[in-house]
Design an enzyme around this catalytic site. Structure first.
Site, PDB file in Angstrom:
ATOM      1  N   HIS A  52       0.945  -1.209   0.140  1.00 53.56           N
ATOM      2  CA  HIS A  52      -0.062   0.006  -0.066  1.00 53.56           C
ATOM      3  C   HIS A  52       0.798   1.210  -0.125  1.00 53.56           C
ATOM      4  O   HIS A  52       1.605   1.552   0.961  1.00 53.56           O
ATOM      5  CB  HIS A  52      -0.888   0.121   1.322  1.00 53.56           C
ATOM      6  CG  HIS A  52      -1.822   1.154   1.559  1.00 53.56           C
ATOM      7  ND1 HIS A  52      -2.856   1.131   0.777  1.00 53.56           N
ATOM      8  CD2 HIS A  52      -1.546   2.048   2.375  1.00 53.56           C
ATOM      9  CE1 HIS A  52      -3.494   2.175   1.240  1.00 53.56           C
ATOM     10  NE2 HIS A  52      -2.859   2.782   2.152  1.00 53.56           N
ATOM     11  N   ILE A  81      -1.120  -0.931  15.013  1.00 48.85           N
ATOM     12  CA  ILE A  81      -1.951  -1.771  14.152  1.00 48.85           C
ATOM     13  C   ILE A  81      -1.249  -3.079  13.830  1.00 48.85           C
ATOM     14  O   ILE A  81      -0.196  -3.082  12.946  1.00 48.85           O
ATOM     15  CB  ILE A  81      -2.389  -1.187  12.806  1.00 48.85           C
ATOM     16  CG1 ILE A  81      -2.918   0.281  13.235  1.00 48.85           C
ATOM     17  CG2 ILE A  81      -3.358  -1.767  12.166  1.00 48.85           C
ATOM     18  CD1 ILE A  81      -3.301   1.314  12.106  1.00 48.85           C
ATOM     19  N   TYR A 119      -6.922  -2.077   8.589  1.00 48.75           N
ATOM     20  CA  TYR A 119      -5.937  -0.855   8.997  1.00 48.75           C
ATOM     21  C   TYR A 119      -6.600   0.444   8.424  1.00 48.75           C
ATOM     22  O   TYR A 119      -6.695   1.505   9.164  1.00 48.75           O
ATOM     23  CB  TYR A 119      -4.430  -1.008   7.802  1.00 48.75           C
ATOM     24  CG  TYR A 119      -3.734   0.334   7.302  1.00 48.75           C
ATOM     25  CD1 TYR A 119      -2.953   0.676   8.553  1.00 48.75           C
ATOM     26  CD2 TYR A 119      -4.061   0.766   6.151  1.00 48.75           C
ATOM     27  CE1 TYR A 119      -2.352   1.984   7.982  1.00 48.75           C
ATOM     28  CE2 TYR A 119      -3.371   1.832   5.768  1.00 48.75           C
ATOM     29  CZ  TYR A 119      -2.562   2.483   6.861  1.00 48.75           C
ATOM     30  OH  TYR A 119      -1.618   3.434   6.469  1.00 48.75           O
ATOM     31  N   HIS A 122      -9.086   1.259  11.104  1.00 44.85           N
ATOM     32  CA  HIS A 122      -8.604   1.297  12.477  1.00 44.85           C
ATOM     33  C   HIS A 122      -8.655   2.835  13.187  1.00 44.85           C
ATOM     34  O   HIS A 122      -8.377   3.637  12.467  1.00 44.85           O
ATOM     35  CB  HIS A 122      -7.049   0.668  12.527  1.00 44.85           C
ATOM     36  CG  HIS A 122      -6.735   0.293  13.817  1.00 44.85           C
ATOM     37  ND1 HIS A 122      -6.181   1.452  14.631  1.00 44.85           N
ATOM     38  CD2 HIS A 122      -6.555  -0.789  14.545  1.00 44.85           C
ATOM     39  CE1 HIS A 122      -5.634   0.609  15.987  1.00 44.85           C
ATOM     40  NE2 HIS A 122      -5.889  -0.502  15.824  1.00 44.85           N
TER      41      HIS A 122
END
Length: 146
Positions: A52, A81, A119, A122
Site C-alpha cells: 500500500h 496496528i 488498517y 482502525h
C-alpha cells in the site's frame, strides 16, 4: 554364535566422535535447507504481500515541523496496528524531475486484503488521517501484490 558388528579393536572414541560430528553437520544442512535459506526443491516460496503506497505533496503553507509530525504519526502506526506486516518511508531524492511535487512516500505492507481493510478503518489510522488531511495538497495511493 554371536557376531560382533563393531569389534572394539576397530572403534575408538575418535571414530565415534567423528561420526557423531558428521551426523550433526548433515542434520544442520538439511534443517538449514528446509528453512528456505538454501535454494532447491524444498525451499519455500517467499511470502506474498500487499503493498500500500502513499505519496504526498504538501501544501506550500505546511511547515517542516508539520511535515515531521505527519512522518512521525504515520511511522507510529505499525506499533498500533497489528495487521501491518512491514513499513517504510522516505523523502523524494529523485533527480529526474518527474515527481509532480510529491515529496514523501510511505509503503505499508499487509498479508491480506482483509488486513488492509482493518488498517483503513482502525482508530489509529483514522486519527492519523486527521493529522495529515489539512497539510497535504495532493495524495496518491497505489496498491499491488508482491
Amino acid at each position: 554364535m554371536q557376531t560382533n558388528l563393531f569389534p572394539t579393536s576397530h572403534l575408538n572414541i575418535k571414530t565415534i566422535a567423528s561420526a557423531a560430528l558428521l551426523v550433526a553437520i548433515v542434520s544442520s544442512l538439511v534443517l538449514h535447507s528446509s528453512s528456505g535459506n538454501l535454494r532447491g526443491a524444498e525451499a519455500r516460496a517467499p511470502e506474498k504481500l500487499l503493498r500500500h503506497i502513499v505519496l504526498y505533496k504538501f501544501k506550500e503553507t505546511t511547515t517542516p515541523a508539520q511535515v515531521q509530525e505527519v512522518i512521525d504519526t504515520f511511522s507510529a502506526l505499525p506499533k498500533q496496528i497489528l495487521q501491518i506486516a512491514d513499513f517504510e518511508c522516505g523523502s523524494n531524492v529523485s533527480q529526474e524531475g518527474k515527481s509532480e511535487g510529491m515529496t514523501q512516500a510511505f509503503v505499508v505492507s499487509f498479508r491480506s486484503e482483509a488486513d488492509l481493510q482493518t488498517y483503513l478503518t482502525h482508530p489509529a489510522h483514522l486519527a492519523y488521517v486527521n493529522v495529515v488531511k489539512d497539510k497535504r495538497e495532493k495524495v496518491l495511493v497505489f496498491d499491488y501484490w508482491k
